[in-house]
Scaffold this active site. Structure first.
Site, PDB file in Angstrom:
ATOM      1  N   GLU A 285       0.715  -0.689   0.028  1.00 38.85           N
ATOM      2  CA  GLU A 285      -0.166  -0.379   0.351  1.00 38.85           C
ATOM      3  C   GLU A 285       0.943   0.723   0.017  1.00 38.85           C
ATOM      4  O   GLU A 285       1.704   1.613   1.068  1.00 38.85           O
ATOM      5  CB  GLU A 285      -1.103   0.071   1.600  1.00 38.85           C
TER       6      GLU A 285
ATOM      7  N   CYS B 272      -2.790   8.079   4.306  1.00 41.16           N
ATOM      8  CA  CYS B 272      -2.406   7.687   2.472  1.00 41.16           C
ATOM      9  C   CYS B 272      -4.003   8.210   1.907  1.00 41.16           C
ATOM     10  O   CYS B 272      -3.577   9.040   0.692  1.00 41.16           O
ATOM     11  CB  CYS B 272      -2.024   6.054   2.755  1.00 41.16           C
TER      12      CYS B 272
END
Ligand SMILES: Cc1cc2nc3c(=O)[nH]c(=O)nc-3n(C[C@H](O)[C@H](O)[C@H](O)COP(=O)(O)OP(=O)(O)OC[C@H]3O[C@@H](n4cnc5c(N)ncnc54)[C@H](O)[C@@H]3O)c2cc1C
Length: 1003
Positions: A759, A793
Site C-alpha cells: 500500500e 494515505c
C-alpha cells in the site's frame, strides 16, 4: 393510564376535532401548487425523495441553465416515475437548454418552491420579520423567534449568527412597546406569566468547533456567544429558549443551560427554557435530573417538550456508527413518552414552566386533561406550534386554551432549506399526525386512541424479528466495531486517565520478541511524544541482522505446525485477540495519542479498525478454509483449497500504527503463515501493544515475532532474506518500489517467488461541483485534509473547485481553517496536533516554500512550541503541472485548484500517477454518475469526506503508484497470503462409480 383520564382525553380530542371540522393545513390545500405537489409526494415515494433533494439544492441553482439541467436530471423519467404535470412539463421542456420555455418553467418552479419555503418563515429580512411578528400577535398568538441557520463552519459565521440575533432583538425592542400583553397581564407579561418577547436559539451554530469530544470547550464556546444574546433579552424583559438539536449536542446543551441559568448575572431572572425530546430514550432521566438540579439550586426554569425533529438522522447515524439507537423506534412509543413526561413536568409545575410543543390533538388533549386533573394553574403552562404548519390545530388551541405561542423562524432561504426539508418530511411522514388526520383522513377514534393500545396492536401485528444474519461455521456475521461515541461521559473521562497511565509507564525498555522469548539488544531508540519530544515514552531495542535471522528462523520453525492447525482454531485465537483489543481499547488509543499525536477520536477509531481486521479476517479464514468442489461431473472429485505460503515479513507504518499493523499481521497469521513484524520506529510502543495482545491471545511461540529495527540496518536484509515468502508493506511509494525491486531478485537458497503486497501513497483530490452543499463540503474537506495533520494515505491534498462556486467555497474554507485549534492532541479541543517527527516537519516547511513559489498561500498557520508542529497551509492557484498537484507531502498542506467545469475537474483529479482515494461533492445525479465511471481511484467517496474506510464496507486500497495487491478489509485480501491448490481424484473403479448427492446426474 387511569381509564377516566383516558376517556376525558378522547372526549377532549373529539371536541377539538369538531371545532376545526372542514379545515385543513395550507400545506395540504390541493387548490394550490404546494398542496398538489405534497399530495403527489405522499403517493409516490420516488418522487418525494427527488423533490426533497431538489428543494435542498435549489438555493445553489443560481443560473437558469443550471436550474434547467437539474430539473431535467431530477425529474425527467427515471425512477421518480410519473410526475405532476407542472414539474413534468418543465422537465421535458428543459431539454431545450436556454430556450425561453425552459427558462420560464425553471423560474416558475423556483418561485413555487420559494413560496413553499416562505410559508414556514416570518421573513427574510428583519423588518419584514418584525412586521409579521406584530401581525401574529394581532391574531392572538405569542411568538418565539428563531434565526435560521444551523451549520456554521467557522468562528466568523458563529459571530454572524450571534450578531443576527442581536440585530433582530434590537428591532423587536423598538416594536414591543406597542404590543399589549395578552390576558390579564401583570407587569407587561402575557397571560400574567410569560414575557412578550421570546427567542429560540440553536446552540451548535454559536460555536463552529463544538463537538462532543471537547465537552468543556464546547459548553464554554457556545456560552461565550450565548451570553450577550441572553443579556440583551434580559434587558428587554424577554425570555429565551435553548433549542435541542441532534443527540451529539444534547448533554452539552443541558450543561450550558444549567450554567447559564445559574450564573450570578442571570440567577434571579427565571425566563430561561430548554427543549427536551420525548423520542429520546434518555429524556426521562434528563428531566428528573434537571428537576432535582433546579430544586437543589432553587432555580425555576422553563421546559419545552417536543417529540423531536431528527428521528431519521438519529436512527441512520446510530446504525452507521454501530451505536445503540438512542430514540424510540415505534411512533406510539414517542407518543407514550410525551404523555408520561408531560405528567412528570406538570407535577413539578411549581418549579418548571411547561411548554407543550405538538400538533397532535391526542398529545395536546392529554396535556390539557392531565393539567386539569392535577389542578395546575393556567399560567404555569402554554402550548406551542410551528409557524406555517397545522393552522387548524393552532386555531383550535387558541379557542380552547388561549395560550398559544408560534415558533417563527426568520432569515435567508439558503440557510433555511434544512429547516424546510425537515418540515416537509414531518408533514409527509407516514406516521405524522398531521398527514394522517388532514391528508389521509384516518378515523378520529384511531387518532385519539391511547398510544399504549396502538403500540400493543402494532406489536401484535409485527412480523417476528428475523434471526441474526447467517453465520459462518458457528460465527456470527461480521459487524464493525462501533466508532468512538464521545457523547458517552465515561469515554470522555477514560481518555485522560488512560493517557496518564501510559505516562506513568514511560521509560520502559521494550525488548524484541523472538520465538516467544524476550530479547534485549544494546542498540535502542527512544520513542517520544511529538507534542513534547523531551518526553520519552519507551526505549525500544533494535534488531540487527542477527536478530532478524533469528526471528526468521523462529518463524520458519513454527510454520509447519501452524500451517497444519485448522483454520477454525487459528481464527479462534485471532478472535481472542480481538476481544483483548476491545477490552483495552482506550488504553491502546491513549498510547497512540501520545506516541504519534492522534486526536482521541482518530486514535479510538484506529484501534476499532484493528479489531475489525481481526474479526473480519478470522471469518474470511474460516470461509476459505473448507475445500471447494469444482465441477459436478460424476467419477471425478476436484477440490480447490488454500494453503499458507510460509514466513511473512510485515513492514508497517506509523500513521495507522495499530490498525494497519494488525491488519497485515492478522491476515498473514490467520491464513496460516508466520510473521516477522517490523513496526515503524516512530510507533514501536504501539506495535509492542500488538505483540502483547497476540501473546495473551495464545499464539504459539514463533508464529509472531516482534522485531523493530532501523530500516537502514535490517530493512533490506529482511526483504531479501531467502526464507521470506511474502512481504506485506504499507508506507511511502519510494520504499514500496524499492521493496518490489529487492524482492524480485532471487537470492541463493530462495525457494519462492516472493509476493509483495504494498500500500503506497496518494495525491487525493476532492471535487467541489457548482451545486455542492458547502456546509457539508467544507467540513468534509477540512477533516480529510487536516485530521491527524494530513498524515493519512487517504488524506485530501488537492481540492478542485468548479469556477462558479470557487469564491464562495474558498472564502468559507479559509475561515474554517483559521478557526481550527492547533495544539497537543491529548487536549480534545485541538483539531490539529504536531506532525510525527522532525523529518516530516522539515518536509512540510519545504513544501510551504514550494507553495509560495507556485501559488498564493491563503492560510499559513505556524504553531510554536516544543512539539513538531508543521504549518497548516492552504494554497490557491495550483495547476495540474505544479509540484503541489503531483507530489505527496503527507502533511497539512492543501492545494486549491480552480477548474472551468466539472469535466475539467474530473480530468485534473485523475492526472497524477496515484489512484488511491477521491471525493466528489455534487448534487447533480448526472455528475455523480460520471464520477462513478471516470474518477478512477481505489476508493471514491461521493458527498462525504474521503478518509476513514471501514473494514468490510469500504475495502481499502488503490492502484497505479498507490499500491499493488488487493484491498484490505475486503473479500480478496486473504487470498494474497495463500497458495491455491487443487486435488483431483478419479473415483471410477473398473467402471463402478459411486454417485454423490452433489454430482450432476439424471433426475
Ligand atoms: C414550537 C416548537 C418548537 C420545536 N422545537 C424543537 C426543538 O428544539 N428540537 C426538536 O428536535 N424539535 C423541535 N420541534 C419539532 C418537533 O420535534 C416536531 O414538530 C414534533 O416532533 C412533531 O410532533 P407532533 O406531536 O406534532 O406530531 P406527531 O405526528 O404526533 O409526531 C411525529 C413525531 O413522532 C416521532 N416519530 C416519528 N416516527 C417515529 C418512530 N418510528 N418511532 C418513534 N418516534 C417516531 C418524531 O419525533 C416525529 O417528529 C419543535 C416543534 C414545535 C411545535
Amino acid at each position: 393510564m387511569n381509564p377516566q383520564l383516558d376517556e376525558a382525553i378522547r372526549q377532549r380530542g373529539k371536541a377539538f376535532f369538531a371545532s376545526i371540522r372542514g379545515e385543513s393545513p395550507s400545506i395540504f390545500n390541493k387548490g394550490f401548487w404546494t398542496g398538489k405537489v405534497m399530495d403527489w409526494a405522499m403517493k409516490n415515494e420516488g418522487f418525494k425523495v427527488q423533490l426533497f433533494r431538489f428543494v435542498d439544492v435549489l438555493p445553489y441553482l443560481t443560473t437558469s441553465g443550471n436550474l434547467s439541467r437539474h430539473i431535467e436530471e431530477y425529474f425527467a423519467g427515471g425512477e421518480a416515475g410519473d410526475i405532476p404535470a407542472v414539474l413534468k412539463w418543465g422537465a421535458e421542456k428543459s431539454g431545450l437548454f436556454g430556450g425561453v420555455a425552459a427558462k420560464l418553467m425553471g423560474k416558475a418552479i423556483r418561485s413555487n418552491i420559494e413560496g413553499m419555503a416562505r410559508q414556514f418563515i416570518v421573513g427574510e429580512q428583519t423588518k419584514e420579520a418584525v412586521k409579521n411578528l406584530s401581525k401574529i400577535r394581532k391574531d392572538g398568538f405569542a411568538f418565539t423567534v428563531d434565526l435560521l441557520g444551523e451549520a456554521t463552519v467557522s468562528e466568523l459565521e458563529s459571530d454572524a449568527y450571534r450578531d443576527g440575533y442581536l440585530e433582530v432583538l434590537d428591532a423587536i425592542a423598538a416594536e414591543q412597546k406597542s404590543w399589549k400583553p395578552f390576558g390579564a397581564g401583570t407587569e407587561g407579561l402575557d397571560w400574567g406569566s410569560a414575557p412578550k418577547v421570546n427567542a429560540s436559539i440553536k446552540p451548535s451554530a454559536l460555536f463552529s468547533q463544538a463537538s462532543p469530544m471537547d465537552f468543556e470547550g464546547s459548553v464554554e464556546g457556545i456560552l461565550a456567544r450565548m451570553r450577550p444574546v441572553y443579556r440583551k433579552i434580559m434587558a428587554m424583559g424577554g425570555a429565551m429558549c435553548i433549542d435541542m438539536e441532534q443527540l451529539k449536542y444534547k448533554d452539552i446543551t443541558i450543561e450550558l443551560f444549567k450554567r447559564l441559568r445559574g450564573e450570578s448575572e442571570f440567577r434571579d431572572y427565571p425566563y430561561l427554557s430548554i427543549v427536551l425530546q420525548a423520542y429520546m430514550r434518555e429524556t426521562e432521566h434528563d428531566i428528573k435530573d434537571l428537576i432535582a438540579w433546579g430544586r437543589a439550586e432553587g432555580l425555576p426554569f422553563g421546559l419545552r417538550l417536543v417529540k423531536g425533529a431528527y428521528w431519521d438522522y438519529e436512527t441512520v447515524i446510530a446504525k452507521q456508527m454501530g451505536w445503540p439507537v438512542p430514540v424510540w423506534t415505534r411512533k406510539p412509543e414517542s407518543d407514550i413518552a410525551h404523555e408520561k413526561l408531560a405528567r412528570l413536568i406538570l407535577e413539578n409545575s411549581d418549579l418548571v414552566y411547561f411548554q407543550c410543543a405538538s400538533h397532535n390533538i391526542r398529545t395536546i388533549s392529554n396535556v390539557m386533561e392531565t393539567a386539569a386533573e392535577l389542578q395546575i394553574p393556567e399560567n404555569r403552562y402554554e402550548f406551542q406550534a410551528l409557524y406555517g404548519m397545522a393552522e387548524p390545530v393552532r386555531k383550535g388551541l387558541l379557542k380552547v386554551a388561549g395560550r398559544v405561542r408560534l415558533y417563527c423562524p426568520y432569515g435567508e432561504l439558503l440557510p433555511g432549506m434544512a429547516y424546510l426539508v425537515r418540515r416537509l418530511l414531518e408533514n409527509t411522514a407516514n406516521e405524522s399526525f398531521l398527514r394522517l388526520s388532514f391528508a389521509d383522513g384516518e378515523a378520529e377514534d384511531r387518532l385519539l386512541e391511547n398510544p399504549q393500545l396502538t403500540l400493543e396492536r402494532e406489536l401484535a401485528a409485527a412480523p417476528p424479528k428475523p434471526a441474526e444474519k447467517a453465520s459462518i461455521d458457528g460465527l456470527t456475521a461480521f459487524r464493525n466495531e462501533p466508532l468512538a461515541d464521545f457523547t458517552v461521559a465515561e469515554l470522555r473521562k477514560a481518555f485522560p486517565e488512560a493517557i496518564a497511565q501510559v505516562r506513568g509507564e514511560a521509560g520502559r525498555v521494550l525488548p524484541l520478541r523472538i520465538g516467544g522469548k524476550s530479547v534485549e539488544t544494546d542498540d535502542r531508540i527512544p520513542t517520544v511524544n511529538p507534542a513534547d519530544p523531551g518526553e520519552v515514552l519507551a526505549s525500544v531495542c533494535q534488531a540487527g541482522t542477527a536478530e532478524v535471522d533469528a526471528a526468521i528462523d523462529a518463524a520458519e520453525a513454527a510454520f509447519p505446525a501452524w500451517r497444519d492447525t485448522s483454520a477454525k482454531e487459528r481464527a479462534a485465537i485471532i478472535l481472542k485477540a480481538a476481544a483483548i483489543a476491545r477490552r483495552d481499547i482506550v488504553a491502546l488509543s491513549a498510547t497512540q495519542v501520545l506516541e504519534v499525536g492522534k486526536q482521541w477520536g482518530q486514535a479510538y477509531n484506529d484501534v476499532g479498525e484493528a479489531i475489525d481486521f481481526l474479526e473480519y479476517y478470522a471469518r474470511e479464514a474460516v470461509r476459505l478454509g473448507s475445500p471447494k468442489r469444482m465441477g459436478r461431473e460424476p467419477g471425478e472429485k476436484n477440490h480447490l483449497f488454500y494453503e499458507p505460503k510460509g514466513v511473512t515479513a510485515v513492514i508497517a507504518p506509523w500513521n495507522f500504527p495499530l490498525a494497519i499493523s494488525v491488519g497485515m499481521t492478522a491476515a498473514a497469521i490467520v491464513a496460516g503463515n508466520t510473521v516477522v513484524y517490523k513496526p515503524s520506529s516512530l510507533s514501536s510502543l504501539t506495535g509492542y501493544g500488538m505483540a502483547e495482545i497476540f501473546k495473551e491471545a495464545g499464539l504459539p511461540d514463533g508464529v509472531f515475532n516482534y522485531c523493530p529495527g532501523r530500516g537502514s540496518v535490517m530493512g533490506d536484509h529482511l526483504v531479501e532474506h531467502p526464507k521470506v515468502s511474502t512481504i506485506a508493506f504499507t508506507g511511502s511509494m519510494e520504499t514500496g518500489l524499492r521493496i518490489q525491486e529487492k524482492a524480485a531478485k532471487v537470492q541463493p537458497g530462495q525457494a519462492y517467488c516472493k509476493k509483495v503486497i504494498a500500500e503506497m501513497g496518494g495525491k487525493n483530490a476532492i471535487i467541489i461541483d457548482d451545486d455542492a452543499d458547502l456546509d457539508e463540503a467544507i467540513l468534509g474537506v477540512v477533516y480529510s485534509a487536516f485530521g491527524f495533520q494530513g498524515q493519512k494515505c487517504s488524506a485530501c491534498s488537492r481540492v478542485i473547485v468548479v469556477d462558479s462556486i470557487y469564491d464562495k467555497f474558498v472564502s468559507r474554507l479559509t475561515e474554517a481553517c483559521g478557526s481550527l485549534r492547533i495544539g497537543p492532541s491529548e487536549d480534545p479541543e485541538n483539531a490539529m496536533g504536531p506532525v510525527v517527527d522532525p523529518a516530516q516537519q522539515k518536509k512540510v516547511q519545504e513544501y510551504l516554500q514550494v507553495a509560495h513559489e507556485e501559488g498564493q498561500v491563503l492560510v499559513e498557520r505556524q504553531t510554536s512550541g516544543p512539539g513538531y508542529y508543521a504549518p497548516l497551509v492552504v494554497v490557491a492557484g495550483i495547476r495540474p503541472e505544479h509540484r503541489l498537484a503531483q507530489e505527496e507531502v503527507f502533511g497539512p498542506i492543501l492545494a486549491v485548484m480552480k477548474a472551468e467545469s466539472f469535466d475539467q475537474a474530473l480530468e485534473w483529479a485523475t492526472s497524477t500517477r496515484f489512484a488511491l482515494t477521491g471525493g466528489v461533492y455534487s448534487r447533480s445525479p448526472r455528475h455523480l454518475e460520471k464520477a462513478r465511471r471516470e474518477f478512477r481511484v481505489g476508493n471514491l467517496y461521493l458527498n462525504r469526506n474521503c478518509v476513514g474506510a471501514m473494514v468490510g464496507r469500504q475495502p481499502f486500497g488503490g492502484s497505479r503508484m498507490s499500491g499493488v495487491g488487493s484491498k484490505s478489509g475486503g473479500p480478496d485480501y486473504l487470498l494474497q497470503f495463500m497458495e491455491p491448490r487443487v486435488v483431483t481424484e478419479n473415483t471410477i473403479r473398473r467402471g463402478f462409480t459411486p454417485i454423490d448427492e452433489d454430482d450432476e446426474w439424471f433426475e
